[in-house]
Design a protein around this motif. Structure first.
Motif, PDB file in Angstrom:
ATOM      1  N   VAL A  74      36.139  29.526 -11.910  1.00  0.00           N
ATOM      2  CA  VAL A  74      37.022  30.653 -11.671  1.00  0.00           C
ATOM      3  C   VAL A  74      36.907  31.114 -10.226  1.00  0.00           C
ATOM      4  N   GLU A  75      35.677  31.123  -9.713  1.00  0.00           N
ATOM      5  CA  GLU A  75      35.463  31.555  -8.336  1.00  0.00           C
ATOM      6  C   GLU A  75      35.010  30.376  -7.481  1.00  0.00           C
ATOM      7  N   PHE A  76      35.366  30.437  -6.210  1.00  0.00           N
ATOM      8  CA  PHE A  76      34.908  29.414  -5.286  1.00  0.00           C
ATOM      9  C   PHE A  76      33.464  29.684  -4.910  1.00  0.00           C
ATOM     10  N   ALA A  77      32.710  28.607  -4.705  1.00  0.00           N
ATOM     11  CA  ALA A  77      31.319  28.730  -4.261  1.00  0.00           C
ATOM     12  C   ALA A  77      31.081  27.667  -3.196  1.00  0.00           C
ATOM     13  N   PRO A  78      30.273  27.964  -2.219  1.00  0.00           N
ATOM     14  CA  PRO A  78      29.984  26.957  -1.189  1.00  0.00           C
ATOM     15  C   PRO A  78      29.178  25.803  -1.782  1.00  0.00           C
ATOM     16  N   PHE A  79      29.298  24.618  -1.168  1.00  0.00           N
ATOM     17  CA  PHE A  79      28.569  23.445  -1.644  1.00  0.00           C
ATOM     18  C   PHE A  79      27.065  23.695  -1.701  1.00  0.00           C
ATOM     19  N   ASP A  80      26.564  24.488  -0.784  1.00  0.00           N
ATOM     20  CA  ASP A  80      25.119  24.693  -0.732  1.00  0.00           C
ATOM     21  C   ASP A  80      24.649  25.830  -1.655  1.00  0.00           C
ATOM     22  N   ALA A  81      25.524  26.287  -2.546  1.00  0.00           N
ATOM     23  CA  ALA A  81      25.128  27.326  -3.503  1.00  0.00           C
ATOM     24  C   ALA A  81      24.136  26.775  -4.526  1.00  0.00           C
ATOM     25  N   LEU A  82      24.150  25.464  -4.741  1.00  0.00           N
ATOM     26  CA  LEU A  82      23.209  24.819  -5.650  1.00  0.00           C
ATOM     27  C   LEU A  82      21.946  24.417  -4.894  1.00  0.00           C
ATOM     28  N   MET A 114      18.062  23.178  -9.091  1.00  0.00           N
ATOM     29  CA  MET A 114      19.129  23.487 -10.036  1.00  0.00           C
ATOM     30  C   MET A 114      19.868  22.210 -10.457  1.00  0.00           C
ATOM     31  N   VAL A 115      20.095  21.325  -9.501  1.00  0.00           N
ATOM     32  CA  VAL A 115      20.800  20.081  -9.788  1.00  0.00           C
ATOM     33  C   VAL A 115      19.967  19.186 -10.707  1.00  0.00           C
ATOM     34  N   VAL A 116      18.664  19.088 -10.453  1.00  0.00           N
ATOM     35  CA  VAL A 116      17.789  18.294 -11.310  1.00  0.00           C
ATOM     36  C   VAL A 116      17.837  18.832 -12.742  1.00  0.00           C
ATOM     37  N   GLN A 117      17.758  20.132 -12.892  1.00  0.00           N
ATOM     38  CA  GLN A 117      17.804  20.750 -14.221  1.00  0.00           C
ATOM     39  C   GLN A 117      19.149  20.500 -14.893  1.00  0.00           C
ATOM     40  N   LEU A 118      20.222  20.619 -14.136  1.00  0.00           N
ATOM     41  CA  LEU A 118      21.562  20.407 -14.674  1.00  0.00           C
ATOM     42  C   LEU A 118      21.720  18.969 -15.166  1.00  0.00           C
ATOM     43  N   ILE A 119      21.322  18.010 -14.347  1.00  0.00           N
ATOM     44  CA  ILE A 119      21.423  16.598 -14.739  1.00  0.00           C
ATOM     45  C   ILE A 119      20.566  16.329 -15.977  1.00  0.00           C
ATOM     46  N   SER A 120      19.378  16.888 -16.009  1.00  0.00           N
ATOM     47  CA  SER A 120      18.482  16.714 -17.158  1.00  0.00           C
ATOM     48  C   SER A 120      19.129  17.229 -18.438  1.00  0.00           C
ATOM     49  N   ILE A 129      28.920  11.597 -15.475  1.00  0.00           N
ATOM     50  CA  ILE A 129      29.643  11.128 -14.288  1.00  0.00           C
ATOM     51  C   ILE A 129      29.848  12.314 -13.365  1.00  0.00           C
ATOM     52  N   LEU A 130      29.409  12.162 -12.126  1.00  0.00           N
ATOM     53  CA  LEU A 130      29.526  13.227 -11.142  1.00  0.00           C
ATOM     54  C   LEU A 130      30.409  12.763  -9.989  1.00  0.00           C
ATOM     55  N   GLY A 131      31.319  13.611  -9.577  1.00  0.00           N
ATOM     56  CA  GLY A 131      32.091  13.377  -8.368  1.00  0.00           C
ATOM     57  C   GLY A 131      31.381  14.084  -7.231  1.00  0.00           C
ATOM     58  N   LEU A 132      31.037  13.333  -6.201  1.00  0.00           N
ATOM     59  CA  LEU A 132      30.282  13.913  -5.092  1.00  0.00           C
ATOM     60  C   LEU A 132      31.200  14.323  -3.948  1.00  0.00           C
ATOM     61  N   PRO A 133      30.826  15.367  -3.237  1.00  0.00           N
ATOM     62  CA  PRO A 133      31.613  15.756  -2.060  1.00  0.00           C
ATOM     63  C   PRO A 133      31.389  14.742  -0.935  1.00  0.00           C
ATOM     64  N   ARG A 134      32.330  14.671  -0.031  1.00  0.00           N
ATOM     65  CA  ARG A 134      32.173  13.793   1.136  1.00  0.00           C
ATOM     66  C   ARG A 134      31.502  14.548   2.282  1.00  0.00           C
ATOM     67  N   SER A 135      30.637  15.438   1.906  1.00  0.00           N
ATOM     68  CA  SER A 135      29.853  16.162   2.902  1.00  0.00           C
ATOM     69  C   SER A 135      28.396  16.094   2.476  1.00  0.00           C
ATOM     70  N   MET A 136      27.520  16.288   3.431  1.00  0.00           N
ATOM     71  CA  MET A 136      26.096  16.174   3.161  1.00  0.00           C
ATOM     72  C   MET A 136      25.529  17.554   2.820  1.00  0.00           C
ATOM     73  N   VAL A 137      24.927  17.641   1.644  1.00  0.00           N
ATOM     74  CA  VAL A 137      24.302  18.876   1.187  1.00  0.00           C
ATOM     75  C   VAL A 137      22.901  18.546   0.677  1.00  0.00           C
ATOM     76  N   LEU A 138      22.036  19.537   0.642  1.00  0.00           N
ATOM     77  CA  LEU A 138      20.639  19.303   0.265  1.00  0.00           C
ATOM     78  C   LEU A 138      20.471  18.765  -1.152  1.00  0.00           C
ATOM     79  N   TRP A 139      21.351  19.140  -2.057  1.00  0.00           N
ATOM     80  CA  TRP A 139      21.180  18.724  -3.441  1.00  0.00           C
ATOM     81  C   TRP A 139      21.625  17.291  -3.715  1.00  0.00           C
TER      82      TRP A 139
END
Length: 161
Positions: A1-9, A13-19, A29-39
């Motif tokens: 519903v709301e926009f969030a920056p890529f680095d909000a995760l 959090m990502v490890v827990q989500l995938i688990s 199946i995950l679609g990845l951004p074409r930008s580099m983020v820490l997660w």
């Protein structure tokens, strides 16, 4: 519903989500951004198979090379296949496509032909393309990808057992 920056995760959090998703579903199946983020690091560390979607244009191939180098730098054994999007597989590959595959050090085995008519109808109805046309060239190609990945995962499971 709301926009969030890529680095909000965060990576945690990502490890827990995938688990959690792996507990619930056979395939995640995950679609990845074409930008580099820490997660991205934990995503790549937990990836069984990666499909890199590109086209055969010079800018597309250059970007694919950069992404391959980035993704495999810390994950050299990452199984990565190239998906050529919005292009029908030619009966014989042009020299430029052969050179692109050589540059990427990956064959162009998976092709997703453009099918804007079926994609448009599916989007209008809010349903998968397969519900609009099972005979769509794109739907057939997606089924081939799924079958290839299923066979690959099954052979990986046998090797691990």
């Amino acid at each position: 519903v709301e926009f969030a920056p890529f680095d909000a995760l965060s990576p945690e959090m990502v490890v827990q989500l995938i688990s959690e998703l792996r507990k619930e579903y056979d395939y995640v199946i995950l679609g990845l951004p074409r930008s580099m983020v820490l997660w991205l690091a934990p995503v790549l560390a937990h990836t069984d198979q990666m499909l890199l979607v590109t086209d055969t244009s010079v800018p597309g191939v250059r970007q694919a090379r950069r992404l391959i180098d980035f993704y495999t730098e810390d994950n050299p054994g990452l199984p990565l296949d190239i998906v050529v999007s919005r292009e029908k597989k030619p009966t014989s590959l042009p020299k430029s496509v052969k050179e692109a595959a050589k540059f990427l050090e990956k064959p162009f085995d998976i092709w997703l032909p453009a099918d804007s008519r079926t994609a448009g109808k599916a989007s209008e109805r809010g349903v998968p393309m397969a519900e609009v046309s099972k005979r769509s060239p794109t739907v057939k190609s997606i089924h081939q990808i799924v079958n290839k990945m299923s066979q690959s995962q099954a052979s990986d499971r046998r090797r691990k057992a």
